[in-house]
Design a protein around this motif. Structure first.
Motif, PDB file in Angstrom:
ATOM      1  N   PRO A  47     -10.747   2.433  42.136  1.00  0.00           N
ATOM      2  CA  PRO A  47     -10.540   1.001  42.359  1.00  0.00           C
ATOM      3  C   PRO A  47      -9.193   0.626  42.966  1.00  0.00           C
ATOM      4  N   ASP A  48      -8.237   1.547  42.977  1.00  0.00           N
ATOM      5  CA  ASP A  48      -6.941   1.227  43.574  1.00  0.00           C
ATOM      6  C   ASP A  48      -6.277   2.530  44.014  1.00  0.00           C
ATOM      7  N   GLU A  49      -5.661   2.505  45.180  1.00  0.00           N
ATOM      8  CA  GLU A  49      -5.020   3.709  45.711  1.00  0.00           C
ATOM      9  C   GLU A  49      -3.916   4.241  44.803  1.00  0.00           C
ATOM     10  N   LYS A  50      -3.346   3.389  43.940  1.00  0.00           N
ATOM     11  CA  LYS A  50      -2.252   3.833  43.075  1.00  0.00           C
ATOM     12  C   LYS A  50      -2.705   4.884  42.073  1.00  0.00           C
ATOM     13  N   TYR A  51      -4.014   4.995  41.835  1.00  0.00           N
ATOM     14  CA  TYR A  51      -4.532   5.965  40.875  1.00  0.00           C
ATOM     15  C   TYR A  51      -4.771   7.343  41.487  1.00  0.00           C
ATOM     16  N   LEU A  52      -4.321   7.565  42.698  1.00  0.00           N
ATOM     17  CA  LEU A  52      -4.488   8.851  43.374  1.00  0.00           C
ATOM     18  C   LEU A  52      -3.164   9.608  43.371  1.00  0.00           C
ATOM     19  N   VAL A  53      -3.222  10.886  43.025  1.00  0.00           N
ATOM     20  CA  VAL A  53      -2.020  11.712  42.876  1.00  0.00           C
ATOM     21  C   VAL A  53      -2.117  12.887  43.838  1.00  0.00           C
ATOM     22  N   ASP A  54      -1.075  13.081  44.627  1.00  0.00           N
ATOM     23  CA  ASP A  54      -1.015  14.181  45.590  1.00  0.00           C
ATOM     24  C   ASP A  54      -0.784  15.491  44.851  1.00  0.00           C
ATOM     25  N   ILE A  55      -1.688  16.466  45.031  1.00  0.00           N
ATOM     26  CA  ILE A  55      -1.542  17.758  44.357  1.00  0.00           C
ATOM     27  C   ILE A  55      -0.975  18.819  45.287  1.00  0.00           C
ATOM     28  N   ALA A  56      -0.747  18.480  46.549  1.00  0.00           N
ATOM     29  CA  ALA A  56      -0.160  19.396  47.530  1.00  0.00           C
ATOM     30  C   ALA A  56      -0.940  20.709  47.553  1.00  0.00           C
ATOM     31  N   ASP A  57      -0.257  21.841  47.295  1.00  0.00           N
ATOM     32  CA  ASP A  57      -0.895  23.145  47.423  1.00  0.00           C
ATOM     33  C   ASP A  57      -1.371  23.716  46.094  1.00  0.00           C
ATOM     34  N   LEU A  71       3.495  15.450  35.076  1.00  0.00           N
ATOM     35  CA  LEU A  71       2.847  16.731  34.823  1.00  0.00           C
ATOM     36  C   LEU A  71       2.528  17.452  36.124  1.00  0.00           C
ATOM     37  N   VAL A  72       1.992  16.726  37.094  1.00  0.00           N
ATOM     38  CA  VAL A  72       1.677  17.339  38.387  1.00  0.00           C
ATOM     39  C   VAL A  72       2.951  17.850  39.060  1.00  0.00           C
ATOM     40  N   ASP A  73       4.036  17.115  38.928  1.00  0.00           N
ATOM     41  CA  ASP A  73       5.307  17.566  39.492  1.00  0.00           C
ATOM     42  C   ASP A  73       5.764  18.876  38.856  1.00  0.00           C
ATOM     43  N   ILE A  74       5.617  18.993  37.533  1.00  0.00           N
ATOM     44  CA  ILE A  74       5.971  20.237  36.844  1.00  0.00           C
ATOM     45  C   ILE A  74       5.098  21.385  37.360  1.00  0.00           C
ATOM     46  N   ASP A  98      -3.871  24.801  43.152  1.00  0.00           N
ATOM     47  CA  ASP A  98      -5.279  25.180  43.055  1.00  0.00           C
ATOM     48  C   ASP A  98      -6.071  23.944  42.618  1.00  0.00           C
ATOM     49  N   PRO A  99      -7.008  23.455  43.443  1.00  0.00           N
ATOM     50  CA  PRO A  99      -7.668  22.191  43.111  1.00  0.00           C
ATOM     51  C   PRO A  99      -8.493  22.241  41.834  1.00  0.00           C
ATOM     52  N   SER A 100      -9.026  23.406  41.473  1.00  0.00           N
ATOM     53  CA  SER A 100      -9.801  23.496  40.231  1.00  0.00           C
ATOM     54  C   SER A 100      -8.889  23.313  39.026  1.00  0.00           C
ATOM     55  N   TRP A 101      -7.741  23.974  39.052  1.00  0.00           N
ATOM     56  CA  TRP A 101      -6.789  23.795  37.961  1.00  0.00           C
ATOM     57  C   TRP A 101      -6.216  22.384  37.970  1.00  0.00           C
ATOM     58  N   ALA A 102      -5.927  21.862  39.158  1.00  0.00           N
ATOM     59  CA  ALA A 102      -5.374  20.506  39.261  1.00  0.00           C
ATOM     60  C   ALA A 102      -6.326  19.482  38.664  1.00  0.00           C
ATOM     61  N   ALA A 103      -7.628  19.664  38.842  1.00  0.00           N
ATOM     62  CA  ALA A 103      -8.596  18.714  38.292  1.00  0.00           C
ATOM     63  C   ALA A 103      -8.429  18.584  36.784  1.00  0.00           C
ATOM     64  N   THR A 104      -8.172  19.702  36.109  1.00  0.00           N
ATOM     65  CA  THR A 104      -8.062  19.665  34.645  1.00  0.00           C
ATOM     66  C   THR A 104      -6.822  18.916  34.175  1.00  0.00           C
ATOM     67  N   LEU A 105      -5.846  18.743  35.045  1.00  0.00           N
ATOM     68  CA  LEU A 105      -4.631  18.044  34.640  1.00  0.00           C
ATOM     69  C   LEU A 105      -4.894  16.577  34.339  1.00  0.00           C
ATOM     70  N   ALA A 106      -5.969  15.997  34.898  1.00  0.00           N
ATOM     71  CA  ALA A 106      -6.251  14.570  34.712  1.00  0.00           C
ATOM     72  C   ALA A 106      -6.687  14.235  33.295  1.00  0.00           C
ATOM     73  N   SER A 114      -7.394  17.247  30.263  1.00  0.00           N
ATOM     74  CA  SER A 114      -6.883  18.208  29.292  1.00  0.00           C
ATOM     75  C   SER A 114      -5.376  18.379  29.448  1.00  0.00           C
ATOM     76  N   GLY A 115      -4.904  18.461  30.684  1.00  0.00           N
ATOM     77  CA  GLY A 115      -3.469  18.582  30.897  1.00  0.00           C
ATOM     78  C   GLY A 115      -2.711  17.353  30.444  1.00  0.00           C
ATOM     79  N   LEU A 116      -3.175  16.188  30.860  1.00  0.00           N
ATOM     80  CA  LEU A 116      -2.510  14.936  30.522  1.00  0.00           C
ATOM     81  C   LEU A 116      -2.565  14.664  29.023  1.00  0.00           C
ATOM     82  N   THR A 117      -3.698  14.939  28.408  1.00  0.00           N
ATOM     83  CA  THR A 117      -3.842  14.725  26.971  1.00  0.00           C
ATOM     84  C   THR A 117      -2.855  15.583  26.190  1.00  0.00           C
TER      85      THR A 117
END
Length: 351
Positions: A137-147, A307-310, A149-157, A159-162
């Protein structure tokens, strides 16, 4: 577009044909490339949450609209944007922050969408990532994961964040004070990695699975305990005394009771899991021992960006990822496996 969802009073995962959304204003449409399977999805498929003697909290009775297209750990490729979008364009790959609030209440204005009483969370109140496309619903909710691994990055939203937000609730502590984690699945393993990244040196993992406990040791747990009879006594023995803090990623009657019993004076128990049940606590001991009990539900957009930055700086060890294709059959199988227990790490469905 194809989407995989549930209907009321029906635990079957259905292959649904629904209109592909068209973004307007600040909305963004992404083609789903990765979506993680989460225990929350198993409760949604079951229709609600176990409240112990209070019965069941029904999603239908709370007014949630069916079909529910689940999936809230989503990475996708931008395919179309609304006319007011400025920060992303077609072809960009982004991680989706799914814990979306009303945008108007005090919590939302302060950046705490996850605390909003009228939340519009993707994969719960709005269609999520078990689909060909997802509308954010808003572009602000999108986070750049750069390089990443997209499968691992998905879990950050989720399990990682929790895990990250729960650790925030128990630290700072002295590095050698015992922190106990109930559950060494995807969330628990991530919490171990975060605690060790933040310099904590005394982490005890508790789980029913020997495999998960082995993984916990590999991630940096300094002690492990297999759940069983008198688990509270076994934990205190392993620690050499009571714990300063507990993060309970299971949060059923047994684990919550044990969490209270093992805490030191002034300790904190952070209840995260949604397995359900209830716990009876002696009120006098709650006061005399000055125990603090907190509930923790996912985290803020700001915490996800941290978290994504780390992770992008290579400071966060990977948890095990099990990749499977995104299909109606594999969504059902993933949720069956999570319900049965014993999944080591995180299941991610790939399109």
């Amino acid at each position: 577009m194809h989407a995989y969802g549930v209907l009321p009073d029906d635990q079957t995962i259905h292959d649904l044909e629904i209109p592909t959304p068209e973004p307007e204003g600040r909305q963004v449409l992404l083609r789903v490339t990765r979506v993680g399977a989460c225990h929350t999805d198993t409760h949604l498929r079951e229709g609600g949450y176990d409240l112990g003697s209070r019965g069941k909290m029904s999603m239908k009775d709370r007014g949630f609209q069916y079909p529910i297209v689940m999936g809230h750990e989503t990475v996708g490729e931008v395919v179309e944007v609304g006319d007011a979008v400025e920060t992303v364009r077609a072809g960009d790959v982004r991680l989706v922050y799914p814990w979306i609030g009303c945008g108007k209440c005090r919590e939302c204005r302060e950046g705490n969408d996850n605390r909003c009483a009228a939340g519009q969370n993707l994969g719960i109140a709005r269609h999520g990532g078990y689909a060909e496309y997802i509308l954010v619903p808003d572009e602000k909710y999108l986070v750049d994961i750069a390089d990443l691994d997209p499968s691992w990055a998905a879990t950050l939203a989720c399990s990682g964040l929790t895990a990250y937000a729960a650790v925030d609730r128990v630290l700072p502590l002295d590095a050698d004070e015992p922190v106990v984690l109930f559950g060494a699945g995807g969330l628990g393993l991530t919490a171990i990695a975060i605690l060790r990244y933040r310099g904590h040196q005394n982490v005890c993992a508790v789980d029913v699975s020997e495999r998960n406990l082995t993984l916990a040791e590999e991630m940096g747990a300094t002690s492990t305990v297999k759940s069983g009879d008198n688990v509270a006594g076994a934990i205190v023995d392993a620690l050499g005394g009571p714990a300063s803090a507990v993060i309970d990623f299971v949060n059923n009657g047994a684990t919550a009771t044990a969490a209270f019993d093992i805490l030191n004076k002034g300790g904190v128990m952070v209840q995260v899991g949604l397995f359900g049940g209830e716990v009876t606590i002696p009120t006098a001991l709650l006061a005399l021992r000055m125990i603090r009990i907190e509930g923790s539900f996912v985290g803020t957009l700001g915490q996800l960006r941290e978290l994504v930055d780390i992770a992008r700086r290579g400071k966060l060890p990977h948890i095990p990822i099990i990749e499977r294709p995104l299909s109606v059959e594999e969504v059902a199988r993933a949720l069956d496996d999570l319900t049965a227990g014993g999944v080591s790490g995180r299941i991610v469905l790939t399109a």
